[in-house]
Design a protein around this motif. Structure first.
Motif, PDB file in Angstrom:
ATOM      1  N   ILE A 122     -12.328 -29.500   8.261  1.00  0.00           N
ATOM      2  CA  ILE A 122     -13.080 -28.261   8.073  1.00  0.00           C
ATOM      3  C   ILE A 122     -14.531 -28.441   8.536  1.00  0.00           C
ATOM      4  O   ILE A 122     -15.148 -27.515   9.064  1.00  0.00           O
ATOM      5  CB  ILE A 122     -12.997 -27.787   6.607  1.00  0.00           C
ATOM      6  CG1 ILE A 122     -11.534 -27.497   6.223  1.00  0.00           C
ATOM      7  CG2 ILE A 122     -13.874 -26.570   6.357  1.00  0.00           C
ATOM      8  CD1 ILE A 122     -10.807 -26.499   7.088  1.00  0.00           C
ATOM      9  N   ALA A 123     -15.061 -29.641   8.367  1.00  0.00           N
ATOM     10  CA  ALA A 123     -16.437 -29.915   8.809  1.00  0.00           C
ATOM     11  C   ALA A 123     -16.577 -29.705  10.315  1.00  0.00           C
ATOM     12  O   ALA A 123     -17.664 -29.350  10.798  1.00  0.00           O
ATOM     13  CB  ALA A 123     -16.844 -31.338   8.429  1.00  0.00           C
ATOM     14  N   LYS A 124     -15.501 -29.877  11.070  1.00  0.00           N
ATOM     15  CA  LYS A 124     -15.523 -29.662  12.522  1.00  0.00           C
ATOM     16  C   LYS A 124     -15.809 -28.193  12.872  1.00  0.00           C
ATOM     17  O   LYS A 124     -16.182 -27.886  13.994  1.00  0.00           O
ATOM     18  CB  LYS A 124     -14.190 -30.077  13.154  1.00  0.00           C
ATOM     19  CG  LYS A 124     -13.898 -31.552  13.080  1.00  0.00           C
ATOM     20  CD  LYS A 124     -12.506 -31.832  13.642  1.00  0.00           C
ATOM     21  CE  LYS A 124     -12.089 -33.271  13.474  1.00  0.00           C
ATOM     22  NZ  LYS A 124     -10.704 -33.494  13.965  1.00  0.00           N
ATOM     23  N   MET A 128     -20.563 -22.595   9.128  1.00  0.00           N
ATOM     24  CA  MET A 128     -19.967 -21.326   8.718  1.00  0.00           C
ATOM     25  C   MET A 128     -18.483 -21.469   8.355  1.00  0.00           C
ATOM     26  O   MET A 128     -17.790 -20.465   8.186  1.00  0.00           O
ATOM     27  CB  MET A 128     -20.136 -20.284   9.846  1.00  0.00           C
ATOM     28  CG  MET A 128     -21.588 -19.928  10.151  1.00  0.00           C
ATOM     29  SD  MET A 128     -22.465 -19.236   8.722  1.00  0.00           S
ATOM     30  CE  MET A 128     -21.695 -17.649   8.596  1.00  0.00           C
ATOM     31  N   ALA A 129     -18.000 -22.680   8.218  1.00  0.00           N
ATOM     32  CA  ALA A 129     -16.585 -22.915   7.928  1.00  0.00           C
ATOM     33  C   ALA A 129     -16.093 -22.149   6.700  1.00  0.00           C
ATOM     34  O   ALA A 129     -15.060 -21.470   6.780  1.00  0.00           O
ATOM     35  CB  ALA A 129     -16.314 -24.407   7.786  1.00  0.00           C
ATOM     36  N   PRO A 130     -16.790 -22.210   5.565  1.00  0.00           N
ATOM     37  CA  PRO A 130     -16.267 -21.489   4.393  1.00  0.00           C
ATOM     38  C   PRO A 130     -16.141 -19.980   4.636  1.00  0.00           C
ATOM     39  O   PRO A 130     -15.142 -19.363   4.231  1.00  0.00           O
ATOM     40  CB  PRO A 130     -17.298 -21.776   3.297  1.00  0.00           C
ATOM     41  CG  PRO A 130     -17.972 -23.042   3.726  1.00  0.00           C
ATOM     42  CD  PRO A 130     -17.971 -22.996   5.229  1.00  0.00           C
ATOM     43  N   GLN A 161      -5.918 -25.161  13.025  1.00  0.00           N
ATOM     44  CA  GLN A 161      -5.217 -24.079  12.341  1.00  0.00           C
ATOM     45  C   GLN A 161      -6.152 -22.883  12.137  1.00  0.00           C
ATOM     46  O   GLN A 161      -5.757 -21.734  12.339  1.00  0.00           O
ATOM     47  CB  GLN A 161      -4.654 -24.562  10.999  1.00  0.00           C
ATOM     48  CG  GLN A 161      -3.494 -25.514  11.164  1.00  0.00           C
ATOM     49  CD  GLN A 161      -3.120 -26.215   9.878  1.00  0.00           C
ATOM     50  OE1 GLN A 161      -3.969 -26.455   9.013  1.00  0.00           O
ATOM     51  NE2 GLN A 161      -1.849 -26.559   9.747  1.00  0.00           N
ATOM     52  N   VAL A 162      -7.376 -23.148  11.743  1.00  0.00           N
ATOM     53  CA  VAL A 162      -8.347 -22.071  11.551  1.00  0.00           C
ATOM     54  C   VAL A 162      -8.596 -21.363  12.878  1.00  0.00           C
ATOM     55  O   VAL A 162      -8.567 -20.123  12.954  1.00  0.00           O
ATOM     56  CB  VAL A 162      -9.661 -22.604  10.928  1.00  0.00           C
ATOM     57  CG1 VAL A 162     -10.752 -21.531  10.933  1.00  0.00           C
ATOM     58  CG2 VAL A 162      -9.404 -23.114   9.510  1.00  0.00           C
TER      59      VAL A 162
END
Length: 172
Positions: A122-124, A128-130, A161-162
């Motif tokens: 997720i850090a990748k 603004m990931a969250p 996936q995101v």
């Protein structure tokens, strides 16, 4: 020659024997067997009455890592099997709780490993990931409803996936 008087042995001393059928045993050994049997009978009376009566709780010595709260899933088939095994083997609650310490430690280790890998992915996505993930969740729930949207949101574990879901949303 004066003969020494025979020494009197106390009842239950090594020389006394008890006979049960054709078996002879020293009174002392028989008393030890009876003591062990009494202790075992008393122990069995303190055991949980059924597999379901075993409480899903860790021992008082168990301490999860700081910031982690662990709860057992009462519907976990592994725990149901563990309860059955504990009952069949005559385990007391304390021994069962000691085994649950091992189970909980392993589950915490596994969850920590998965969360570490997920957080790295997720850090990748950047700072603004969250918000990006929340937007996808909102889309999924709004489009598919809570049941299906909730099932698909569980797939938001990696950066790819995101990004994949974001492409699908763009095309819709």
């Amino acid at each position: 020659d004066q003969q020494k008087p025979q020494e009197q042995q106390e009842p239950g001393a090594d020389g006394d024997e008890v006979q049960v059928g054709e078996i002879k045993i020293s009174a002392k050994k028989f008393a030890e067997i009876m003591q062990r049997q009494g202790a075992e009978d008393a122990r069995k009376l303190t055991l949980p009455a059924s597999p379901e009566a075993y409480e899903l709780k860790t021992s008082e010595r168990f301490t999860p890592p700081a910031g982690i709260k662990f709860e057992f899933n009462k519907d976990d088939p592994v725990l149901a099997h563990a309860r059955q095994l504990a009952h069949a083997r005559g385990m007391d609650q304390q021994t069962f709780s000691d085994l649950l310490d091992v189970y909980a430690s392993d589950r915490i280790r596994e969850m920590t490993k998965v969360n570490t890998a997920r957080n790295a992915e997720i850090a990748k996505l950047g700072t603004m990931a969250p918000q990006r993930i929340d937007a996808i969740k909102t889309f999924l729930h709004g489009t598919l409803g809570s049941e299906l949207g909730g099932a698909l949101e569980m797939m938001l574990c990696t950066e790819r996936q995101v990004r994949g879901f974001e492409k699908i949303i763009e095309r819709v």
